[in-house]
Design a protein around this motif. Sequence first.
Motif, PDB file in Angstrom:
ATOM      1  N   GLY A  91       1.034  -1.233   0.075  1.00  0.00           N
ATOM      2  CA  GLY A  91       0.286   0.293  -0.080  1.00  0.00           C
ATOM      3  C   GLY A  91       0.897   1.424  -0.510  1.00  0.00           C
ATOM      4  O   GLY A  91       1.632   1.370   0.253  1.00  0.00           O
ATOM      5  N   SER A  92       0.149   2.250  -0.504  1.00  0.00           N
ATOM      6  CA  SER A  92       0.972   3.486  -0.612  1.00  0.00           C
ATOM      7  C   SER A  92       2.453   3.313  -1.136  1.00  0.00           C
ATOM      8  O   SER A  92       3.367   4.012  -0.594  1.00  0.00           O
ATOM      9  N   GLY A  93       2.393   2.810  -2.387  1.00  0.00           N
ATOM     10  CA  GLY A  93       3.494   3.164  -3.183  1.00  0.00           C
ATOM     11  C   GLY A  93       4.770   1.693  -3.083  1.00  0.00           C
ATOM     12  O   GLY A  93       5.640   1.277  -3.377  1.00  0.00           O
ATOM     13  N   ASN A  94       4.624   0.753  -2.036  1.00  0.00           N
ATOM     14  CA  ASN A  94       4.671  -0.229  -1.081  1.00  0.00           C
ATOM     15  C   ASN A  94       3.969  -1.693  -2.729  1.00  0.00           C
ATOM     16  O   ASN A  94       2.860  -1.897  -1.886  1.00  0.00           O
ATOM     17  N   PHE A  95       4.563  -1.700  -3.510  1.00  0.00           N
ATOM     18  CA  PHE A  95       3.768  -2.823  -4.770  1.00  0.00           C
ATOM     19  C   PHE A  95       4.397  -4.743  -3.375  1.00  0.00           C
ATOM     20  O   PHE A  95       5.458  -4.562  -3.693  1.00  0.00           O
ATOM     21  N   VAL A  96       3.214  -5.055  -4.058  1.00  0.00           N
ATOM     22  CA  VAL A  96       3.533  -6.822  -3.854  1.00  0.00           C
ATOM     23  C   VAL A  96       3.522  -8.041  -4.551  1.00  0.00           C
ATOM     24  O   VAL A  96       2.643  -7.531  -5.319  1.00  0.00           O
ATOM     25  N   MET A  97       4.313  -8.788  -5.192  1.00  0.00           N
ATOM     26  CA  MET A  97       4.197  -9.922  -5.502  1.00  0.00           C
ATOM     27  C   MET A  97       4.308 -10.868  -5.123  1.00  0.00           C
ATOM     28  O   MET A  97       5.046 -11.542  -4.239  1.00  0.00           O
ATOM     29  N   ILE A  98       2.870 -11.637  -4.951  1.00  0.00           N
ATOM     30  CA  ILE A  98       2.251 -12.669  -3.966  1.00  0.00           C
ATOM     31  C   ILE A  98       2.428 -13.954  -5.684  1.00  0.00           C
ATOM     32  O   ILE A  98       1.638 -13.826  -6.308  1.00  0.00           O
ATOM     33  N   ALA A  99       3.085 -15.251  -5.260  1.00  0.00           N
ATOM     34  CA  ALA A  99       3.187 -15.797  -5.590  1.00  0.00           C
ATOM     35  C   ALA A  99       3.261 -17.550  -5.542  1.00  0.00           C
ATOM     36  O   ALA A  99       3.591 -17.773  -4.855  1.00  0.00           O
ATOM     37  N   GLY A 100       2.700 -18.584  -6.469  1.00  0.00           N
ATOM     38  CA  GLY A 100       2.675 -19.948  -6.212  1.00  0.00           C
ATOM     39  C   GLY A 100       1.612 -20.742  -6.564  1.00  0.00           C
ATOM     40  O   GLY A 100       0.826 -19.831  -7.295  1.00  0.00           O
ATOM     41  N   PRO A 101       1.196 -21.942  -6.465  1.00  0.00           N
ATOM     42  CA  PRO A 101       0.210 -23.100  -6.964  1.00  0.00           C
ATOM     43  C   PRO A 101      -0.975 -22.690  -6.158  1.00  0.00           C
ATOM     44  O   PRO A 101      -1.035 -21.866  -5.331  1.00  0.00           O
ATOM     45  N   VAL A 254     -10.301  -0.957  -9.211  1.00  0.00           N
ATOM     46  CA  VAL A 254      -9.419  -0.768  -8.669  1.00  0.00           C
ATOM     47  C   VAL A 254      -9.095   0.884  -8.197  1.00  0.00           C
ATOM     48  O   VAL A 254      -9.246   1.190  -7.405  1.00  0.00           O
ATOM     49  N   PRO A 255      -8.858   1.505  -9.020  1.00  0.00           N
ATOM     50  CA  PRO A 255      -8.809   3.440  -9.104  1.00  0.00           C
ATOM     51  C   PRO A 255     -10.635   3.780  -7.950  1.00  0.00           C
ATOM     52  O   PRO A 255     -10.214   5.006  -7.086  1.00  0.00           O
ATOM     53  N   PRO A 264      -5.065  -1.073   0.914  1.00  0.00           N
ATOM     54  CA  PRO A 264      -4.569  -1.390  -0.265  1.00  0.00           C
ATOM     55  C   PRO A 264      -4.815  -2.203  -0.667  1.00  0.00           C
ATOM     56  O   PRO A 264      -5.892  -3.512  -0.684  1.00  0.00           O
ATOM     57  N   VAL A 265      -5.298  -2.092  -2.387  1.00  0.00           N
ATOM     58  CA  VAL A 265      -6.253  -3.220  -3.341  1.00  0.00           C
ATOM     59  C   VAL A 265      -4.709  -3.247  -4.640  1.00  0.00           C
ATOM     60  O   VAL A 265      -3.973  -2.968  -5.478  1.00  0.00           O
ATOM     61  N   ILE A 266      -5.609  -5.327  -4.127  1.00  0.00           N
ATOM     62  CA  ILE A 266      -4.233  -5.904  -5.318  1.00  0.00           C
ATOM     63  C   ILE A 266      -5.068  -6.071  -6.621  1.00  0.00           C
ATOM     64  O   ILE A 266      -6.015  -6.487  -5.894  1.00  0.00           O
ATOM     65  N   VAL A 267      -5.054  -7.192  -7.643  1.00  0.00           N
ATOM     66  CA  VAL A 267      -5.375  -7.609  -8.448  1.00  0.00           C
ATOM     67  C   VAL A 267      -4.926  -9.472  -8.591  1.00  0.00           C
ATOM     68  O   VAL A 267      -3.483 -10.099  -8.597  1.00  0.00           O
ATOM     69  N   ASP A 268      -5.985  -9.662  -8.773  1.00  0.00           N
ATOM     70  CA  ASP A 268      -5.768 -11.714  -9.066  1.00  0.00           C
ATOM     71  C   ASP A 268      -6.002 -11.755 -10.570  1.00  0.00           C
ATOM     72  O   ASP A 268      -7.393 -12.170 -11.294  1.00  0.00           O
ATOM     73  N   PRO A 269      -5.272 -11.569 -11.219  1.00  0.00           N
ATOM     74  CA  PRO A 269      -5.948 -11.324 -12.854  1.00  0.00           C
ATOM     75  C   PRO A 269      -5.340 -13.154 -13.318  1.00  0.00           C
ATOM     76  O   PRO A 269      -6.306 -14.067 -14.365  1.00  0.00           O
ATOM     77  N   SER A 270      -5.340 -14.320 -11.844  1.00  0.00           N
ATOM     78  CA  SER A 270      -5.395 -15.703 -12.400  1.00  0.00           C
ATOM     79  C   SER A 270      -6.992 -15.868 -12.740  1.00  0.00           C
ATOM     80  O   SER A 270      -7.383 -16.995 -13.801  1.00  0.00           O
ATOM     81  N   GLY A 293      -0.839  -4.849  -5.486  1.00  0.00           N
ATOM     82  CA  GLY A 293       0.554  -5.604  -6.038  1.00  0.00           C
ATOM     83  C   GLY A 293      -0.785  -6.595  -6.516  1.00  0.00           C
ATOM     84  O   GLY A 293      -1.672  -6.249  -7.427  1.00  0.00           O
ATOM     85  N   LEU A 294      -0.332  -7.925  -7.095  1.00  0.00           N
ATOM     86  CA  LEU A 294      -0.257  -8.971  -7.724  1.00  0.00           C
ATOM     87  C   LEU A 294      -0.187 -10.448  -7.270  1.00  0.00           C
ATOM     88  O   LEU A 294       0.586 -10.099  -6.518  1.00  0.00           O
ATOM     89  N   ILE A 295      -1.212 -11.291  -7.201  1.00  0.00           N
ATOM     90  CA  ILE A 295      -1.567 -12.306  -7.111  1.00  0.00           C
ATOM     91  C   ILE A 295      -1.936 -13.827  -7.617  1.00  0.00           C
ATOM     92  O   ILE A 295      -2.511 -13.444  -8.319  1.00  0.00           O
ATOM     93  N   ILE A 296      -0.242 -14.262  -8.472  1.00  0.00           N
ATOM     94  CA  ILE A 296      -0.388 -15.210  -9.678  1.00  0.00           C
ATOM     95  C   ILE A 296      -0.279 -16.912  -9.134  1.00  0.00           C
ATOM     96  O   ILE A 296       0.490 -16.736  -8.635  1.00  0.00           O
ATOM     97  N   GLU A 297      -0.672 -17.444  -9.621  1.00  0.00           N
ATOM     98  CA  GLU A 297      -0.724 -19.017  -9.988  1.00  0.00           C
ATOM     99  C   GLU A 297       0.513 -18.850 -10.263  1.00  0.00           C
ATOM    100  O   GLU A 297       0.126 -18.472 -11.664  1.00  0.00           O
ATOM    101  N   VAL A 298       0.983 -19.691  -9.927  1.00  0.00           N
ATOM    102  CA  VAL A 298       2.932 -20.201 -11.042  1.00  0.00           C
ATOM    103  C   VAL A 298       2.686 -21.992 -10.239  1.00  0.00           C
ATOM    104  O   VAL A 298       2.655 -22.467  -9.127  1.00  0.00           O
ATOM    105  N   HIS A 299       2.202 -22.696 -10.860  1.00  0.00           N
ATOM    106  CA  HIS A 299       3.207 -24.221 -10.998  1.00  0.00           C
ATOM    107  C   HIS A 299       4.403 -24.664 -11.372  1.00  0.00           C
ATOM    108  O   HIS A 299       4.539 -24.308 -13.060  1.00  0.00           O
TER     109      HIS A 299
END
Length: 333
Positions: A91-101, A254-255, A264-270, A293-299
């Motif tokens: 949040g507030s300019g701090n961007f988070v990348m969350i990834a995993g299966p 988001v906006p 904070p508001v993140i997006v899950d494109p998966s 931030g983003l939360i993305i599925e990775v396998h």
Amino acid sequence: MIVVLRPNVNETRQQQLVEWFKSMNLGVHISKGEVQTVLGLIGDTSKVDMELVESLDIVESAKRVSETFKCCNRKFHPEDTIVEIGDVKVGSGNFVMIAGPCSVESREQITSVAKSVKASGADMLRGGAFKPRTSPYDFQGLKGEGIELLLAAKEETGLPIVTEIMSAADLPLFEKVDVLQVGARNMQNFDLLKELGTINKPILLKRGLANTLKEMLMSVEYIMASGNERVILCERGIRTYSDYTRNTLDLSAVPMLHELTHLPVIVDPSHATGIARLVPSMSLAAAACGADGLIIEVHNDPLHALCDGAQSLRPEEYDALAKKVYAVREAIK
Ligand code: PEP
Ligand code: MN
């Protein structure tokens, strides 16, 4: 009701005012900004005499808030909230990348994915241990054992873990989990939300499949009004009449959410697309429109994934995408 105090007011006077509001059976949310303090009054404010409040010399202005969501309302708390998970800030300019299966399947699978995404710069590891599946005959997750495997992957990589809770009865199993996810299907499980309001851990609340933003904010309110202010919102696509994607990614959320709430508001494109090849473009769009931030599925082996293989990126695809996401972040700074 919101009461904005004059800059640099005396602490004792401020406290007297807070006590006076509390004596009227109102909750008082104090938001201390760099110069000014804002008091958010929660409860039945109909008996508060606005003119009297405005006449006080420590008060700059007072106004009624028409929205039913209070704690998460930006009017109550004009500055962005930053949610901290260990050293990770969101949040507030701090961007988070969350990834995993999508789901934790085995020790080898989760540690291998954890190491890959960590090497690509991910800040947190995701992985479902309790899986809300449409069919009761599908893989339901490794449950407690899945959480143990996530903790082992955390031990090896240092990545904080995010995993979904479906029932408050399972809370004891989540003691060492860093962020508890409430999935789309449970966004309006009010008893669960109330229970999560009493714990001292960040909550990742995903938007329901067919829920409005107002409904989502009211769900946040269940958590915050019970005392837990560390909430991250997640837009993960909603049901529309789209015929080629799993859901429709509502990026305008988001906006709009940034206007309505300080969280904070993140997006899950998966889950939004359901198709791995669409994940990169929607991730970049999400980063460009100001997501936190983003939360993305990775396998490591999407073809054999027990859940959501079609929307999962391979580690090398995630790596290429992450580089572009960071470039977009730079470009919009
Ligand atoms: C998930 O994150 O794996 C999941 C089930 O997401 P959602 O609740 O958004 O469908
Ligand atoms: Mn999934």
